[in-house]
Design an enzyme around this catalytic site. Structure first.
Site, short mmCIF file in Angstrom:
data_model
loop_
_atom_site.label_atom_id
_atom_site.label_comp_id
_atom_site.label_asym_id
_atom_site.label_seq_id
_atom_site.Cartn_x
_atom_site.Cartn_y
_atom_site.Cartn_z
N ASP A 25 37.01 34.79 41.31
CA ASP A 25 38.07 35.48 40.58
C ASP A 25 37.68 35.66 39.11
O ASP A 25 36.96 34.83 38.55
CB ASP A 25 39.36 34.65 40.70
CG ASP A 25 40.58 35.47 40.33
OD1 ASP A 25 40.48 36.72 40.26
OD2 ASP A 25 41.66 34.87 40.11
N ASN A 71 43.90 42.98 49.03
CA ASN A 71 43.19 43.79 48.02
C ASN A 71 43.28 45.29 48.29
O ASN A 71 42.99 46.11 47.41
CB ASN A 71 41.71 43.38 47.92
CG ASN A 71 41.49 42.05 47.23
OD1 ASN A 71 40.54 41.33 47.50
ND2 ASN A 71 42.39 41.70 46.32
N ARG A 83 45.12 47.48 45.74
CA ARG A 83 44.57 47.91 44.44
C ARG A 83 44.38 49.43 44.41
O ARG A 83 44.32 50.06 45.46
CB ARG A 83 43.22 47.22 44.20
CG ARG A 83 43.41 45.73 44.07
CD ARG A 83 42.15 45.03 43.63
NE ARG A 83 42.43 43.63 43.44
CZ ARG A 83 41.77 42.81 42.65
NH1 ARG A 83 40.75 43.24 41.97
NH2 ARG A 83 42.11 41.55 42.54
N ARG A 95 37.40 27.71 42.94
CA ARG A 95 37.99 28.98 42.50
C ARG A 95 37.67 29.17 41.02
O ARG A 95 37.96 28.30 40.21
CB ARG A 95 39.50 29.01 42.71
CG ARG A 95 40.09 30.35 42.26
CD ARG A 95 41.56 30.50 42.57
NE ARG A 95 41.97 31.85 42.25
CZ ARG A 95 42.77 32.62 42.98
NH1 ARG A 95 43.26 32.15 44.10
NH2 ARG A 95 43.08 33.84 42.62
C1 FPP Z 1 38.33 39.07 41.92
O1 FPP Z 1 38.32 39.47 40.58
C2 FPP Z 1 37.19 39.61 42.62
C3 FPP Z 1 37.27 40.45 43.69
C4 FPP Z 1 38.53 40.94 44.26
C5 FPP Z 1 36.08 40.99 44.34
C6 FPP Z 1 34.89 40.09 44.46
C7 FPP Z 1 33.72 40.97 44.62
C8 FPP Z 1 32.52 40.80 44.04
C9 FPP Z 1 32.18 39.61 43.24
C10 FPP Z 1 31.47 41.85 44.12
C11 FPP Z 1 30.76 42.06 45.40
C12 FPP Z 1 30.74 40.94 46.37
C13 FPP Z 1 29.66 40.61 47.12
C14 FPP Z 1 29.76 39.54 48.16
C15 FPP Z 1 28.37 41.28 46.93
P1 FPP Z 1 39.56 40.29 40.04
O2 FPP Z 1 39.25 41.73 40.10
O3 FPP Z 1 40.80 39.91 40.77
O4 FPP Z 1 39.62 39.79 38.57
P2 FPP Z 1 40.90 39.62 37.65
O5 FPP Z 1 41.77 38.56 38.30
O6 FPP Z 1 40.34 39.17 36.36
O7 FPP Z 1 41.57 40.96 37.59
#
Ligand code: FPP
Length: 244
Positions: free
Chosen positions: A8, A56, A59, A169
């Site tokens: 996250d 998700n 989004r 996390r």
């Molecule tokens: C949460 O950050 C992250 C995600 C929903 C996506 C995770 C994906 C990756 C790390 C990239 C690709 C994955 C792989 C396995 C290659 P957020 O967008 O919720 O962050 P925020 O809470 O700060 O808005």
């Protein structure tokens, strides 16, 4: 040892730098590469990463499209490295809502890395722990005994042999967000404030050190030995609890 990570903080990492959220996800994908390599060099046998939850989909469409594209590119780009490092890649979650291109890349990666024995990398995409548990329960025969029902649900949720030992996390929030709820029944939880793109081998090592310093009791007393017999008795008691 099974480590699971809720990655996250990509969006906030980008916002902090005045960048679009997509840049945060790109940096997040680079962090995935670093952490997978560090994990493969450590005592971790299974690493599960939460890449995309069923929620998700809520989004904005361009962010979802970007994440899917990133996942596909990352998979295609990293599969040879996984083969060379003995990393077996498997995916959990629904596949029927993913693009045919991404499903092909997933199946290709799973096939090519199937012989890897150093570490299993489980990537959760379009994943919901509750949906996995409900699906497993629906698939179990109605006349199954309590213990049998518990075993079948556990297996279908990938609990056997994959119970989570350590769940990390990043990003400062302290919740599970529908991730591996069944498998994490006795997991040690480590929450770190670092945004995922800044998480690296040092962050992983610190989380592992914190895990080792914890005393795991599994509901028993501090000195209770973790023999196979004790484990089986605990499973029986737990299945009784759950069924009542
Ligand atoms: C949460 O950050 C992250 C995600 C929903 C996506 C995770 C994906 C990756 C790390 C990239 C690709 C994955 C792989 C396995 C290659 P957020 O967008 O919720 O962050 P925020 O809470 O700060 O808005």
């Amino acid at each position: 040892m099974h480590v699971a990570i809720i990655m996250d903080g990509n969006g906030r990492w980008a916002e902090q730098r005045g960048l679009p959220r997509t840049e945060g996800h790109r940096a997040g994908a680079r962090a995935v590469r670093r952490v997978v390599e560090a994990a493969a060099r450590s005592s971790i046998e299974r690493l599960t990463l939460y890449a995309f939850s069923c929620d998700n989909w809520e989004r904005p469409a361009d962010e979802v499209d970007n994440l899917m594209l990133l996942l596909r590119r990352h998979l295609i780009g990293q599969v040879a490295r996984c083969v060379n490092n003995g990393v077996r890649v498997v995916f959990i979650g629904r596949r029927d809502r993913l693009s045919p291109d991404l499903v092909r890349a997933i199946e290709h990666a799973e096939r090519l890395t199937a012989a890897g024995t150093r570490m299993t990398l489980q990537v959760a995409v379009d994943y919901s722990a509750r949906a996995a548990i409900i699906g497993a329960a629906q698939a179990a025969p109605a006349d199954a005994s309590r213990a049998e029902f518990s075993r079948l649900v556990g297996e279908a949720c990938h609990a056997a042999p994959g119970d989570v030992d350590l769940l990390i996390r990043t990003g400062g929030e302290r919740r599970l967000s529908d991730f591996l709820l069944w498998e994490s029944a006795y997991a040690e939880l480590v929450f770190v404030d670092t945004y995922w793109p800044d998480f690296d081998e040092h962050g992983l090592a610190a989380a592992l050190a914190e895990f080792r310093a914890r005393e795991r009791r599994f509901g028993g007393l501090p000195a209770e030995p973790r023999t196979a017999g004790a484990q089986a008795a605990r499973d029986d008691r737990a299945s009784d609890c759950r069924a009542d």
